[in-house]
Design a protein around this motif. Structure first.
Motif, PDB file in Angstrom:
ATOM      1  N   UNK A  32      55.329  76.233  75.841  1.00 44.40           N
ATOM      2  CA  UNK A  32      54.789  77.095  76.882  1.00 44.40           C
ATOM      3  C   UNK A  32      54.093  78.304  76.254  1.00 44.40           C
ATOM      4  N   UNK A  33      52.963  78.658  76.814  1.00 41.19           N
ATOM      5  CA  UNK A  33      52.171  79.780  76.319  1.00 41.19           C
ATOM      6  C   UNK A  33      51.848  80.711  77.481  1.00 41.19           C
ATOM      7  N   UNK A  34      51.978  81.997  77.238  1.00 37.80           N
ATOM      8  CA  UNK A  34      51.735  83.006  78.278  1.00 37.80           C
ATOM      9  C   UNK A  34      50.471  83.796  77.968  1.00 37.80           C
ATOM     10  N   UNK A  35      49.717  84.100  78.992  1.00 37.68           N
ATOM     11  CA  UNK A  35      48.551  84.975  78.863  1.00 37.68           C
ATOM     12  C   UNK A  35      48.700  86.165  79.797  1.00 37.68           C
ATOM     13  N   UNK A  36      48.304  87.342  79.321  1.00 35.09           N
ATOM     14  CA  UNK A  36      48.414  88.568  80.118  1.00 35.09           C
ATOM     15  C   UNK A  36      47.060  89.249  80.214  1.00 35.09           C
ATOM     16  N   UNK A  37      46.726  89.718  81.415  1.00 36.38           N
ATOM     17  CA  UNK A  37      45.447  90.396  81.623  1.00 36.38           C
ATOM     18  C   UNK A  37      45.640  91.581  82.564  1.00 36.38           C
ATOM     19  N   UNK A  38      44.873  92.632  82.333  1.00 31.32           N
ATOM     20  CA  UNK A  38      44.910  93.821  83.186  1.00 31.32           C
ATOM     21  C   UNK A  38      43.500  94.132  83.659  1.00 31.32           C
ATOM     22  N   UNK A  39      43.335  94.340  84.954  1.00 27.79           N
ATOM     23  CA  UNK A  39      42.043  94.783  85.490  1.00 27.79           C
ATOM     24  C   UNK A  39      42.259  96.101  86.224  1.00 27.79           C
ATOM     25  N   UNK A  40      41.147  96.772  86.529  1.00 28.73           N
ATOM     26  CA  UNK A  40      41.258  98.124  87.069  1.00 28.73           C
ATOM     27  C   UNK A  40      40.370  98.301  88.299  1.00 28.73           C
ATOM     28  N   UNK A  41      40.878  99.090  89.230  1.00 31.94           N
ATOM     29  CA  UNK A  41      40.091  99.526  90.369  1.00 31.94           C
ATOM     30  C   UNK A  41      40.551 100.933  90.726  1.00 31.94           C
ATOM     31  N   UNK A  51      51.998  81.631  82.748  1.00 30.70           N
ATOM     32  CA  UNK A  51      52.618  80.759  81.756  1.00 30.70           C
ATOM     33  C   UNK A  51      52.191  79.329  82.037  1.00 30.70           C
ATOM     34  N   UNK A  52      51.685  78.647  81.013  1.00 29.06           N
ATOM     35  CA  UNK A  52      51.247  77.264  81.181  1.00 29.06           C
ATOM     36  C   UNK A  52      51.922  76.356  80.156  1.00 29.06           C
ATOM     37  N   UNK A  53      51.926  75.067  80.446  1.00 25.95           N
ATOM     38  CA  UNK A  53      52.386  74.080  79.479  1.00 25.95           C
ATOM     39  C   UNK A  53      51.281  73.853  78.454  1.00 25.95           C
ATOM     40  N   UNK A  54      51.644  73.878  77.202  1.00 25.40           N
ATOM     41  CA  UNK A  54      50.652  73.740  76.134  1.00 25.40           C
ATOM     42  C   UNK A  54      49.908  72.413  76.211  1.00 25.40           C
ATOM     43  N   UNK A  55      50.620  71.313  76.414  1.00 24.42           N
ATOM     44  CA  UNK A  55      50.001  69.996  76.313  1.00 24.42           C
ATOM     45  C   UNK A  55      49.191  69.590  77.534  1.00 24.42           C
ATOM     46  N   UNK A  56      49.588  70.060  78.726  1.00 27.24           N
ATOM     47  CA  UNK A  56      48.904  69.642  79.954  1.00 27.24           C
ATOM     48  C   UNK A  56      48.068  70.750  80.579  1.00 27.24           C
ATOM     49  N   UNK A  57      48.271  71.996  80.138  1.00 23.00           N
ATOM     50  CA  UNK A  57      47.613  73.187  80.695  1.00 23.00           C
ATOM     51  C   UNK A  57      48.012  73.436  82.155  1.00 23.00           C
ATOM     52  N   UNK A  58      49.117  72.840  82.562  1.00 23.33           N
ATOM     53  CA  UNK A  58      49.637  73.051  83.919  1.00 23.33           C
ATOM     54  C   UNK A  58      50.228  74.460  84.032  1.00 23.33           C
ATOM     55  N   UNK A  59      49.900  75.142  85.126  1.00 28.40           N
ATOM     56  CA  UNK A  59      50.440  76.478  85.359  1.00 28.40           C
ATOM     57  C   UNK A  59      51.886  76.358  85.855  1.00 28.40           C
ATOM     58  N   UNK A  60      52.807  77.002  85.134  1.00 28.72           N
ATOM     59  CA  UNK A  60      54.223  76.957  85.479  1.00 28.72           C
ATOM     60  C   UNK A  60      54.625  78.175  86.298  1.00 28.72           C
ATOM     61  N   UNK A  61      54.081  79.325  85.937  1.00 20.23           N
ATOM     62  CA  UNK A  61      54.439  80.562  86.631  1.00 20.23           C
ATOM     63  C   UNK A  61      53.301  81.556  86.514  1.00 20.23           C
ATOM     64  N   UNK A  62      53.094  82.310  87.572  1.00 18.26           N
ATOM     65  CA  UNK A  62      52.098  83.386  87.562  1.00 18.26           C
ATOM     66  C   UNK A  62      52.672  84.561  88.349  1.00 18.26           C
ATOM     67  N   UNK A  63      52.761  85.705  87.701  1.00 16.71           N
ATOM     68  CA  UNK A  63      53.311  86.894  88.353  1.00 16.71           C
ATOM     69  C   UNK A  63      52.311  88.035  88.251  1.00 16.71           C
ATOM     70  N   UNK A  64      52.478  89.029  89.103  1.00 18.25           N
ATOM     71  CA  UNK A  64      51.543  90.149  89.115  1.00 18.25           C
ATOM     72  C   UNK A  64      52.250  91.419  89.547  1.00 18.25           C
ATOM     73  N   UNK A  65      51.720  92.528  89.102  1.00 17.95           N
ATOM     74  CA  UNK A  65      52.235  93.833  89.500  1.00 17.95           C
ATOM     75  C   UNK A  65      51.136  94.867  89.289  1.00 17.95           C
ATOM     76  N   UNK A  66      51.364  96.093  89.740  1.00 22.83           N
ATOM     77  CA  UNK A  66      50.339  97.119  89.570  1.00 22.83           C
ATOM     78  C   UNK A  66      50.978  98.444  89.191  1.00 22.83           C
ATOM     79  N   UNK A  67      50.201  99.256  88.504  1.00 21.22           N
ATOM     80  CA  UNK A  67      50.661 100.549  88.025  1.00 21.22           C
ATOM     81  C   UNK A  67      49.556 101.581  88.214  1.00 21.22           C
ATOM     82  N   UNK A  68      49.945 102.822  88.328  1.00 21.65           N
ATOM     83  CA  UNK A  68      48.959 103.907  88.315  1.00 21.65           C
ATOM     84  C   UNK A  68      48.428 104.062  86.898  1.00 21.65           C
ATOM     85  N   UNK A  69      47.126 104.255  86.781  1.00 18.41           N
ATOM     86  CA  UNK A  69      46.512 104.453  85.468  1.00 18.41           C
ATOM     87  C   UNK A  69      46.870 105.837  84.947  1.00 18.41           C
TER      88      UNK A  69
END
Length: 209
Positions: A32-41, A51-69
């Motif tokens: 399993x491999x995780x990628x993290x990204x932050x965008x701004x508004x 988080x995806x499975x390495x061999x199939x690229x299937x998405x296993x979990x996706x979470x999100x949150x927000x913070x004050x800059x």
């Protein structure tokens, strides 16, 4: 940024750089491999992790949150702006993973300590920096990127897309990091799949609560 904060962060980056491991150290097989990204508004940072499975690229979990800059964008000091949101989103995940992808540089950095190194050393696991633009260094004909005589990154170019720049964050060598990223980029896509999913999620601000 005040001169004292600049000095403190510069000193921290140089210290963390000493602890970066540039060889493959995996506790278990990569599944399993995780990628993290932050965008701004406005003054909000929207952070997502996928988080995806390495061999199939299937998405296993996706979470999100927000913070004050809390800090402005300053090239070379990404940790001031994104370290807190990234550490926060990683704590929200329920799925284990073996490799983390960060939207930013690793060792390909003026002080050999980009965001991927900072996060990788803190969480002490294999981490790869995948940047959308080149901060420093010169791209050679073989696509390796050289900075002050050292090979610190690799440029990956997909036909019809802008290049991405791979560098070591922690506990992985550049050759392995590059191979991992190449396998995760789907045909006709620009970003490796975990980061692509996280990027789409973080950019969809309407779905954040």
């Amino acid at each position: 940024m005040t001169s004292s904060l600049y000095s403190d962060i510069t000193r921290l980056q140089k210290e963390i750089a000493k602890h970066v491991i540039t060889e493959d150290i995996f506790d278990r097989e990569i599944s399993h491999i995780c990628g993290v990204d932050v965008s701004y508004k406005k003054n909000i940072a929207y952070c997502s992790a996928a988080v995806i499975k390495k061999n199939t690229l299937e998405v296993i979990e996706c979470v999100k949150t927000k913070y004050a800059v809390e800090q402005p964008y300053i090239p070379g000091f990404f940790i001031l702006r994104e370290a807190k949101p990234i550490m926060g989103i990683l704590n929200c995940l329920k799925t284990d993973f073996e490799v983390l992808l960060i939207d930013g540089h690793g060792q390909l950095h003026p002080r050999r300590c980009g965001l991927a190194c900072h996060i990788g050393v803190i969480i002490d696991m294999p981490t790869i920096g995948v940047a959308k633009s080149l901060l420093c260094g010169n791209v050679r004909e073989d696509q390796f990127i050289e900075l002050d005589g050292d090979i610190l990154g690799f440029r990956i170019k997909t036909k019809g897309k802008k290049p991405i720049y791979v560098s070591v964050g922690h506990k992985i060598c550049l050759e392995s990091a590059t191979e991992v990223i190449k396998r995760l980029v789907k045909n006709e896509e620009w970003l490796p799949e975990p980061l692509r999913i996280a990027d789409i999620s973080s950019s969809n601000h309407l779905n954040f609560k």
